[in-house]
Write an enzyme that holds these catalytic residues in place. Structure first.
Site, PDB file in Angstrom:
ATOM      1  N   LYS B  87       2.068 -11.343  12.687  1.00  0.00           N
ATOM      2  CA  LYS B  87       3.013 -10.158  14.114  1.00  0.00           C
ATOM      3  C   LYS B  87       3.026 -10.706  14.820  1.00  0.00           C
ATOM      4  CE  LYS B  87       0.099  -6.713  11.558  1.00  0.00           C
ATOM      5  NZ  LYS B  87       1.279  -5.892  10.824  1.00  0.00           N
ATOM      6  N   LYS B 170       8.364   7.682  -0.866  1.00  0.00           N
ATOM      7  CA  LYS B 170       9.263   8.800  -1.440  1.00  0.00           C
ATOM      8  C   LYS B 170      10.496   9.073  -0.913  1.00  0.00           C
ATOM      9  CE  LYS B 170       6.001  11.205  -4.221  1.00  0.00           C
ATOM     10  NZ  LYS B 170       5.400  12.958  -4.420  1.00  0.00           N
TER      11      LYS B 170
END
Lengths: 185, 299
Positions: B87, B170
């Protein structure tokens, strides 16, 4: 022609598309019992360490050995080459000594225009991603392409292996070659 | 028929996205040392993500979260044969250059670390591929425009609460479905609304999915969580604190790999989920003050 694509991990959808573009019908296989119904088997690219572990857990590694003995055609790309070749990560189904990550990490991954005489004059845009190569091949192995560093495309009987990823581009010649291998047998 | 290695091309878009494609159907696990990396590899992880502390500990300790110690990253690269990711802080391109020089296989420009700039890194300048977090389609396409080769939902890292990952996945999938059947003019309106480049909106509409691999991340703590994210359309999952903050990391790591592999088989998932000990305790996202949320970092 029904082709079993081992769908445990890796770029399965890209292989499915490429096999279909070459004229094959794909059956996605995640467990034992399906390889015998197919005329050919394809092992996709992915992470070979992970892929081999998942094959063992599913019992597909043993079934692949049986399929080879039964004379099924098998094509392995990248991780598939590692699994079919000889090394501590492979099943040794082709007489070829494989070394993994030969060129280094992802930083060293590369594209090259490859001459592959069996696929015709036009060079093949080959994508090598943390690629393995064949360091040494037995006398029964036909070398179809090599680069500095090793053999990158080879065939022994009905087993075909490539160190690069023919599925990532629209060029379906190598998959057509594999389907012809099955037809000619 | 031999070709010279000097004729080769490195760091192309195809190589970057291709690398991400090889990770599909896999689990990428956060690790902080070579021992954890070995556990992850043994369990069947497709890659490990090297960081200084897992997100749950970053959340607990506060302070500035930075790139991991290069000595630890090198030791992890030595310890495993699977790809090693690490990261970098949002906007900290020098950390990224250091990570590239160390030989990591992919860089995560991550909101889990403390951002240093309001601009994200120009990822096209790098040879190694990047993965970036996103909460919605606009954010995902902005990152892809900057050169990200892979997207992951942000979720809310370090919580063990998967609800935000569900919401983000979603939202991304739903917005892609809304693009279906729209003409160029209507897509232009959408592009303006979600603040994304029009060419990428058109490409996404045509493909019916993101143009790059899309993993789920942020709060995945059990095999069922991982399978849920796969069911919602993820190409694979990142598991951060969920493994090494559980009571039995070895079994949890194996179980999550098996769950991703069998996400559409409830009977197998039932077997996989048995007797794993305690998952990470976690913290409910709703109880976290807004200014302490990690997902709002980046734009």
């Amino acid at each position: 022609m029904k082709i079993a694509l081992i769908a445990l991990q890796g770029d399965v959808s890209e292989h499915k598309r490429a096999i279909e573009a070459a004229g094959g019908e794909v059956v996605l296989v995640k467990c034992r019992g399906f390889l015998t119904d197919c005329e050919g088997i394809v092992i996709p690219g992915g992470e070979s360490t992970t892929f081999m572990r998942l094959m063992r857990r599913a019992g597909i590694d043993r079934e692949l050995v049986e399929a080879k003995d039964a004379g099924k055609a098998i094509f392995g790309t990248c991780a598939g080459l590692v699994i079919l070749g000889r090394s501590e990560y492979g099943l040794g189904l082709i007489d070829a000594e494989v070394e993994r990550n030969v060129f280094g990490t992802q930083r060293e991954s590369f594209e090259a225009m490859l001459k592959i005489p069996v696929l015709g004059e036009e060079p093949f845009r080959a994508i090598f991603i943390r690629a393995p190569v064949i360091k040494e091949a037995g006398v029964g192995v036909e070398v179809l392409a090599r680069i500095e560093g090793g053999i990158v495309l080879a065939r022994q009987g009905k087993i075909l292996v490539s160190a690069f990823h023919p599925e990532l581009l629209g060029d379906s010649r190598l998959f057509e070659y594999f389907l012809r291998m099955i037809e000619d047998a | 028929m031999e070709i010279e290695l000097k004729e080769l091309r490195h760091g192309t878009e195809l190589l970057k996205r291709g690398f991400a494609s090889m990770q599909k159907g896999g689990v990428i696990m956060d690790v902080t040392n070579p021992k954890e990396a070995k556990i992850a590899e043994e369990a069947g992880a497709v890659a490990v993500m090297a960081l200084h502390k897992v997100p749950a500990d970053i959340r607990a300790s506060g302070g500035i979260a930075r790139m991991a110690d290069p000595a630890v990253i090198s030791a992890i690269i030595e310890a495993v044969t699977i790809p090693v990711m690490a990261k970098t802080r949002i906007g900290h391109f020098v950390e990224s250059e250091i990570l590239e020089a160390l030989g990591v296989d992919m860089i995560d420009e991550s909101e889990v670390l403390t951002p240093v700039d309001t601009h994200h890194i120009d990822k096209t300048r790098f040879t190694v591929p990047f993965v970036c977090g996103a909460r919605d389609l606009g954010e995902a396409l902005r990152r892809i425009a900057e050169g990200a080769a892979m997207i992951r939902t942000k979720g809310e890292a370090g919580t063990g609460d998967v609800k935000e990952a569900v919401r983000h996945m979603k939202l991304i999938m739903g917005t892609i479905r809304e693009l279906r059947g729209k003409n160029e003019e209507e897509l232009m309106d959408i592009a303006r609304k979600i603040e994304a480049p029009i060419d990428l909106v058109v490409e996404t509409a045509k493909l019916g999915r993101l143009p790059v691999v899309n993993f789920a991340a942020g709060g995945i703590a059990t095999p069922a969580d991982a399978a849920l994210m796969m069911k919602l359309g993820a190409d694979g999952v990142f598991v951060g604190s969920g493994i090494f903050k559980s009571s039995d990391p070895v079994r949890m790591a194996h179980a999550i790999v098996d769950a991703v592999n069998n996400f559409d088989d409830p009977a197998k998932l039932a077997e996989i989920s048995k007797g794993l000990g305690d998952p990470m305790k976690g913290i409910e996202v709703g109880s976290i003050p807004r200014e302490e949320l990690l997902q709002v970092r980046g734009w």
